[in-house]
Design an enzyme around this catalytic site. Sequence first.
Site, PDB file in Angstrom:
ATOM      1  N   LYS A  50       0.818  -1.217   0.000  1.00 27.80           N
ATOM      2  CA  LYS A  50       0.000   0.000   0.000  1.00 27.80           C
ATOM      3  C   LYS A  50       0.852   1.267   0.000  1.00 27.80           C
ATOM      4  O   LYS A  50       0.323   2.362  -0.020  1.00 27.80           O
ATOM      5  CB  LYS A  50      -0.935   0.019   1.210  1.00 27.80           C
ATOM      6  CG  LYS A  50      -2.106  -0.939   1.107  1.00 27.80           C
ATOM      7  CD  LYS A  50      -3.058  -0.714   2.266  1.00 27.80           C
ATOM      8  CE  LYS A  50      -4.317  -1.540   2.126  1.00 27.80           C
ATOM      9  NZ  LYS A  50      -5.238  -1.306   3.247  1.00 27.80           N
ATOM     10  N   ARG A 104     -17.829   1.196   7.238  1.00 27.39           N
ATOM     11  CA  ARG A 104     -18.223   2.594   7.070  1.00 27.39           C
ATOM     12  C   ARG A 104     -19.411   2.716   6.134  1.00 27.39           C
ATOM     13  O   ARG A 104     -20.300   3.504   6.353  1.00 27.39           O
ATOM     14  CB  ARG A 104     -17.055   3.404   6.494  1.00 27.39           C
ATOM     15  CG  ARG A 104     -15.879   3.530   7.421  1.00 27.39           C
ATOM     16  CD  ARG A 104     -14.757   4.190   6.699  1.00 27.39           C
ATOM     17  NE  ARG A 104     -14.422   3.383   5.527  1.00 27.39           N
ATOM     18  CZ  ARG A 104     -13.215   3.268   5.010  1.00 27.39           C
ATOM     19  NH1 ARG A 104     -12.229   3.925   5.517  1.00 27.39           N
ATOM     20  NH2 ARG A 104     -12.995   2.506   3.967  1.00 27.39           N
ATOM     21  N   SER A 142      -8.193   6.275   5.951  1.00 26.98           N
ATOM     22  CA  SER A 142      -6.777   6.656   6.044  1.00 26.98           C
ATOM     23  C   SER A 142      -6.257   7.187   4.718  1.00 26.98           C
ATOM     24  O   SER A 142      -5.512   8.170   4.677  1.00 26.98           O
ATOM     25  CB  SER A 142      -5.938   5.458   6.492  1.00 26.98           C
ATOM     26  OG  SER A 142      -6.246   5.099   7.809  1.00 26.98           O
TER      27      SER A 142
END
Length: 173
Positions: A50, A104, A142
């Site tokens: 990532k 979420r 994030s």
Amino acid sequence: MADRANPTTRRIGLYPGTFDPITNGHLDVIARAARLLDRLVVGVAISTGKGPLFTLEERVELVRAEIATIASRNGMVIEVIPFDTLLVDFARQVGASMIVRGLRAVSDFDYEIQMAGMNYRMAPDVETVFLMASETHQFIASRLVKEVARLGGDISSFVPPTTLERILQRIRG
């Protein structure tokens, strides 16, 4: 609640993630999971693919710093442990019978249900439990926090103070 003195009846949960950076949404899920468990392990994934803003060691340090008040408020130890193995193997290693995942939006659910199914097939003794993010944190990711910070936006309402300071140092430095 299970008898905290008897380890055979303790409910141990694992909340995994890259936490790059840890957000107020993560802290919300950690606080809520801590109320349901006798022991919580926050597993910080290495996840080099990532392209993290922070090293694994820095992320572990930040998570430990940010959860200290949650642990003391709940009168429990919340451990923060880095890992680079298959999630279900790590869950077994730490004695977790539950993997905690925060949701979420509907888009999270699609990915998470696939992961839960795979994990269940490999480890049917480890349950995946989903906690919905509080409405004030449902949009925080994030990835977006890093993008906003890199573009000079205000991220102070998305991350805790220590993490905010470290992000700004990293981006400006």
